[in-house]
Design a protein around this motif. Sequence first.
Motif, PDB file in Angstrom:
ATOM      1  N   SER A 145     -35.056  59.636  75.721  1.00 18.43           N
ATOM      2  CA  SER A 145     -34.737  58.568  74.774  1.00 18.43           C
ATOM      3  C   SER A 145     -34.131  57.364  75.476  1.00 18.43           C
ATOM      4  O   SER A 145     -33.202  57.504  76.270  1.00 18.43           O
ATOM      5  CB  SER A 145     -33.762  59.090  73.718  1.00 18.43           C
ATOM      6  OG  SER A 145     -33.371  58.063  72.858  1.00 18.43           O
ATOM      7  N   GLY A 146     -34.685  56.207  75.225  1.00 20.82           N
ATOM      8  CA  GLY A 146     -34.183  54.987  75.847  1.00 20.82           C
ATOM      9  C   GLY A 146     -33.400  54.128  74.885  1.00 20.82           C
ATOM     10  O   GLY A 146     -33.251  52.927  75.109  1.00 20.82           O
ATOM     11  N   GLY A 147     -32.907  54.723  73.800  1.00 21.46           N
ATOM     12  CA  GLY A 147     -32.140  53.943  72.841  1.00 21.46           C
ATOM     13  C   GLY A 147     -33.018  53.387  71.746  1.00 21.46           C
ATOM     14  O   GLY A 147     -34.197  53.714  71.623  1.00 21.46           O
ATOM     15  N   SER A 148     -32.442  52.528  70.951  1.00 20.97           N
ATOM     16  CA  SER A 148     -33.129  51.966  69.797  1.00 20.97           C
ATOM     17  C   SER A 148     -33.569  50.533  70.069  1.00 20.97           C
ATOM     18  O   SER A 148     -33.164  49.910  71.045  1.00 20.97           O
ATOM     19  CB  SER A 148     -32.216  52.010  68.568  1.00 20.97           C
ATOM     20  OG  SER A 148     -31.029  51.286  68.818  1.00 20.97           O
ATOM     21  N   VAL A 149     -34.408  50.049  69.167  1.00 23.89           N
ATOM     22  CA  VAL A 149     -34.922  48.684  69.227  1.00 23.89           C
ATOM     23  C   VAL A 149     -34.632  48.017  67.893  1.00 23.89           C
ATOM     24  O   VAL A 149     -34.782  48.637  66.830  1.00 23.89           O
ATOM     25  CB  VAL A 149     -36.432  48.663  69.524  1.00 23.89           C
ATOM     26  CG1 VAL A 149     -36.940  47.227  69.609  1.00 23.89           C
ATOM     27  CG2 VAL A 149     -36.745  49.405  70.805  1.00 23.89           C
ATOM     28  N   ARG A 150     -34.234  46.763  67.932  1.00 21.79           N
ATOM     29  CA  ARG A 150     -33.893  46.013  66.718  1.00 21.79           C
ATOM     30  C   ARG A 150     -34.735  44.745  66.684  1.00 21.79           C
ATOM     31  O   ARG A 150     -34.771  43.981  67.645  1.00 21.79           O
ATOM     32  CB  ARG A 150     -32.397  45.697  66.733  1.00 21.79           C
ATOM     33  CG  ARG A 150     -31.913  44.724  65.699  1.00 21.79           C
ATOM     34  CD  ARG A 150     -31.714  45.341  64.329  1.00 21.79           C
ATOM     35  NE  ARG A 150     -31.131  44.329  63.437  1.00 21.79           N
ATOM     36  CZ  ARG A 150     -29.844  44.265  63.125  1.00 21.79           C
ATOM     37  NH1 ARG A 150     -28.993  45.156  63.628  1.00 21.79           N
ATOM     38  NH2 ARG A 150     -29.389  43.327  62.304  1.00 21.79           N
ATOM     39  N   ILE A 151     -35.412  44.506  65.567  1.00 16.00           N
ATOM     40  CA  ILE A 151     -36.224  43.306  65.371  1.00 16.00           C
ATOM     41  C   ILE A 151     -35.568  42.452  64.296  1.00 16.00           C
ATOM     42  O   ILE A 151     -35.310  42.923  63.183  1.00 16.00           O
ATOM     43  CB  ILE A 151     -37.669  43.652  64.971  1.00 16.00           C
ATOM     44  CG1 ILE A 151     -38.344  44.473  66.070  1.00 16.00           C
ATOM     45  CG2 ILE A 151     -38.474  42.384  64.703  1.00 16.00           C
ATOM     46  CD1 ILE A 151     -39.769  44.875  65.746  1.00 16.00           C
ATOM     47  N   ASP A 152     -35.295  41.189  64.627  1.00 16.30           N
ATOM     48  CA  ASP A 152     -34.670  40.261  63.683  1.00 16.30           C
ATOM     49  C   ASP A 152     -35.565  39.040  63.526  1.00 16.30           C
ATOM     50  O   ASP A 152     -36.127  38.530  64.503  1.00 16.30           O
ATOM     51  CB  ASP A 152     -33.293  39.829  64.186  1.00 16.30           C
ATOM     52  CG  ASP A 152     -32.299  40.976  64.191  1.00 16.30           C
ATOM     53  OD1 ASP A 152     -31.674  41.216  63.157  1.00 16.30           O
ATOM     54  OD2 ASP A 152     -32.153  41.642  65.240  1.00 16.30           O
ATOM     55  N   ILE A 153     -35.681  38.565  62.292  1.00 16.56           N
ATOM     56  CA  ILE A 153     -36.517  37.406  61.975  1.00 16.56           C
ATOM     57  C   ILE A 153     -35.621  36.262  61.542  1.00 16.56           C
ATOM     58  O   ILE A 153     -34.801  36.415  60.625  1.00 16.56           O
ATOM     59  CB  ILE A 153     -37.528  37.748  60.868  1.00 16.56           C
ATOM     60  CG1 ILE A 153     -38.428  38.904  61.330  1.00 16.56           C
ATOM     61  CG2 ILE A 153     -38.374  36.526  60.512  1.00 16.56           C
ATOM     62  CD1 ILE A 153     -39.403  39.372  60.278  1.00 16.56           C
ATOM     63  N   ALA A 154     -35.763  35.120  62.199  1.00 19.39           N
ATOM     64  CA  ALA A 154     -34.927  33.956  61.907  1.00 19.39           C
ATOM     65  C   ALA A 154     -35.548  33.116  60.787  1.00 19.39           C
ATOM     66  O   ALA A 154     -36.638  33.405  60.290  1.00 19.39           O
ATOM     67  CB  ALA A 154     -34.739  33.117  63.165  1.00 19.39           C
ATOM     68  N   GLN A 155     -34.854  32.067  60.424  1.00 16.81           N
ATOM     69  CA  GLN A 155     -35.319  31.157  59.373  1.00 16.81           C
ATOM     70  C   GLN A 155     -36.544  30.383  59.842  1.00 16.81           C
ATOM     71  O   GLN A 155     -36.512  29.739  60.892  1.00 16.81           O
ATOM     72  CB  GLN A 155     -34.205  30.186  58.999  1.00 16.81           C
ATOM     73  CG  GLN A 155     -34.561  29.212  57.895  1.00 16.81           C
ATOM     74  CD  GLN A 155     -34.657  29.894  56.539  1.00 16.81           C
ATOM     75  OE1 GLN A 155     -34.024  30.904  56.287  1.00 16.81           O
ATOM     76  NE2 GLN A 155     -35.466  29.325  55.660  1.00 16.81           N
ATOM     77  N   PRO A 156     -37.656  30.416  59.100  1.00 20.20           N
ATOM     78  CA  PRO A 156     -38.836  29.626  59.495  1.00 20.20           C
ATOM     79  C   PRO A 156     -38.539  28.131  59.419  1.00 20.20           C
ATOM     80  O   PRO A 156     -37.674  27.689  58.669  1.00 20.20           O
ATOM     81  CB  PRO A 156     -39.897  30.041  58.472  1.00 20.20           C
ATOM     82  CG  PRO A 156     -39.381  31.288  57.837  1.00 20.20           C
ATOM     83  CD  PRO A 156     -37.895  31.214  57.896  1.00 20.20           C
ATOM     84  N   PHE A 157     -39.271  27.361  60.209  1.00 18.01           N
ATOM     85  CA  PHE A 157     -39.142  25.914  60.136  1.00 18.01           C
ATOM     86  C   PHE A 157     -40.510  25.269  60.244  1.00 18.01           C
ATOM     87  O   PHE A 157     -41.451  25.838  60.802  1.00 18.01           O
ATOM     88  CB  PHE A 157     -38.196  25.379  61.226  1.00 18.01           C
ATOM     89  CG  PHE A 157     -38.672  25.592  62.636  1.00 18.01           C
ATOM     90  CD1 PHE A 157     -39.443  24.646  63.288  1.00 18.01           C
ATOM     91  CD2 PHE A 157     -38.328  26.749  63.324  1.00 18.01           C
ATOM     92  CE1 PHE A 157     -39.875  24.831  64.586  1.00 18.01           C
ATOM     93  CE2 PHE A 157     -38.739  26.952  64.628  1.00 18.01           C
ATOM     94  CZ  PHE A 157     -39.522  25.990  65.259  1.00 18.01           C
ATOM     95  N   SER A 158     -40.628  24.084  59.672  1.00 19.71           N
ATOM     96  CA  SER A 158     -41.893  23.355  59.631  1.00 19.71           C
ATOM     97  C   SER A 158     -42.115  22.631  60.955  1.00 19.71           C
ATOM     98  O   SER A 158     -41.269  21.853  61.403  1.00 19.71           O
ATOM     99  CB  SER A 158     -41.891  22.353  58.479  1.00 19.71           C
ATOM    100  OG  SER A 158     -42.939  21.422  58.608  1.00 19.71           O
ATOM    101  N   LEU A 159     -43.256  22.895  61.575  1.00 16.39           N
ATOM    102  CA  LEU A 159     -43.572  22.231  62.840  1.00 16.39           C
ATOM    103  C   LEU A 159     -43.764  20.730  62.641  1.00 16.39           C
ATOM    104  O   LEU A 159     -43.271  19.920  63.436  1.00 16.39           O
ATOM    105  CB  LEU A 159     -44.831  22.853  63.442  1.00 16.39           C
ATOM    106  CG  LEU A 159     -45.337  22.250  64.756  1.00 16.39           C
ATOM    107  CD1 LEU A 159     -44.270  22.346  65.841  1.00 16.39           C
ATOM    108  CD2 LEU A 159     -46.619  22.944  65.203  1.00 16.39           C
ATOM    109  N   LYS A 160     -44.433  20.351  61.565  1.00 13.75           N
ATOM    110  CA  LYS A 160     -44.679  18.935  61.314  1.00 13.75           C
ATOM    111  C   LYS A 160     -43.384  18.193  61.030  1.00 13.75           C
ATOM    112  O   LYS A 160     -43.148  17.091  61.556  1.00 13.75           O
ATOM    113  CB  LYS A 160     -45.638  18.791  60.134  1.00 13.75           C
ATOM    114  CG  LYS A 160     -46.059  17.346  59.847  1.00 13.75           C
ATOM    115  CD  LYS A 160     -47.081  17.308  58.734  1.00 13.75           C
ATOM    116  CE  LYS A 160     -47.549  15.879  58.476  1.00 13.75           C
ATOM    117  NZ  LYS A 160     -48.564  15.823  57.387  1.00 13.75           N
TER     118      LYS A 160
END
Length: 344
Positions: A145-160
């Motif tokens: 076991s190599g530990g856990s993984v955490r996925i976090d999603i930030a606030q989207p922003f408009s490219l234009k």
Amino acid sequence: MDCALIPLVLLFHNLRVPYTLCPVQINNSWLRSVLQKVGVVLLPPSALTEHDADMDSLYSAVMTSLAGELLHEGQAISVGVSWESGQGSQWLAHIRELIKEESVPNVSLVPVGISYDSVPKTNIQVHVGLSSLLQCLWSFLWRRSGGSVRIDIAQPFSLKEMCETGRCRVDGWLPLQDLLLPLILNNRTESIYGRRVVSWLLPSHYASELKESAHAERDLIIALILHLIFSAISCMAVMSTSLVSSLLLHRHRKGVCASVLCRDVAWLTEELLFRNRDVGFGGTSTEVVHYSLTLLTPHVIIAAVPSRKDPFIRPHSSPAAAQTLTLHAKIVTHAFIMEAVGGE
């Protein structure tokens, strides 16, 4: 590993899987066919890296057209962006070109941060064949076991919106004090970067291909890449191994007792939570330290001292240990970096 992890997590949660850009070269024709059928965009057989592939004007035009078609269909595209190599920067340039040409009205960019308890060792080379992929999967499934993984999603922003409002830009080369003083004195909130230190993120041939305001457009894309990377890192959870690594490197390089390390872990956790940074662990300080030291065992020295009840811990003196602990500690350093330059 990141480019495969995000689609797998979305698939297991019955969410739409995005088209994924594979940054490594796949040699096996059968494997290429299978990956393409499940929505993986591969490099051409003649190119070793994304930079090599994008030097081909035909490939660049095809990829720009492909991105436009996918976005018109409402599909999502997963692109891995790397600070060290500039990986993924060409795709952002393609999408920016589509918006300028009004082929695509707008695009929302969603920064995604992935945190690991231990640095993943994938051993994937530049050329990937069927045998190397099977070997990687075997080692991943049967290793300890190599530990856990955490996925976090930030606030989207408009490219234009980000481009048109001028909130993200690269100034001409300026001394460090000229970049920092406006932030410190005037509380500026725009994302401003110096051209000299970030020019490798986008290959120089883009400046010659862009017809109008070539250098300014290239600098804008670089600023967007940096903003995207900063947003992804800012949303990443701080793992327990990162806390322990940071303390051993910067506060207890000569060693520390386990009880003192537990106390400092609790203190640092409170400091991070106070700054609105999330952590990817739970439990008591003793449990957190024990779990972290288990994962960091090859890079730390744990010794029993006869005159003391708790063990003595210090980082290993080898270059490999220092490099691994530094990689873990980067996320903690990032949490305090704005205060180091006078920001809020």
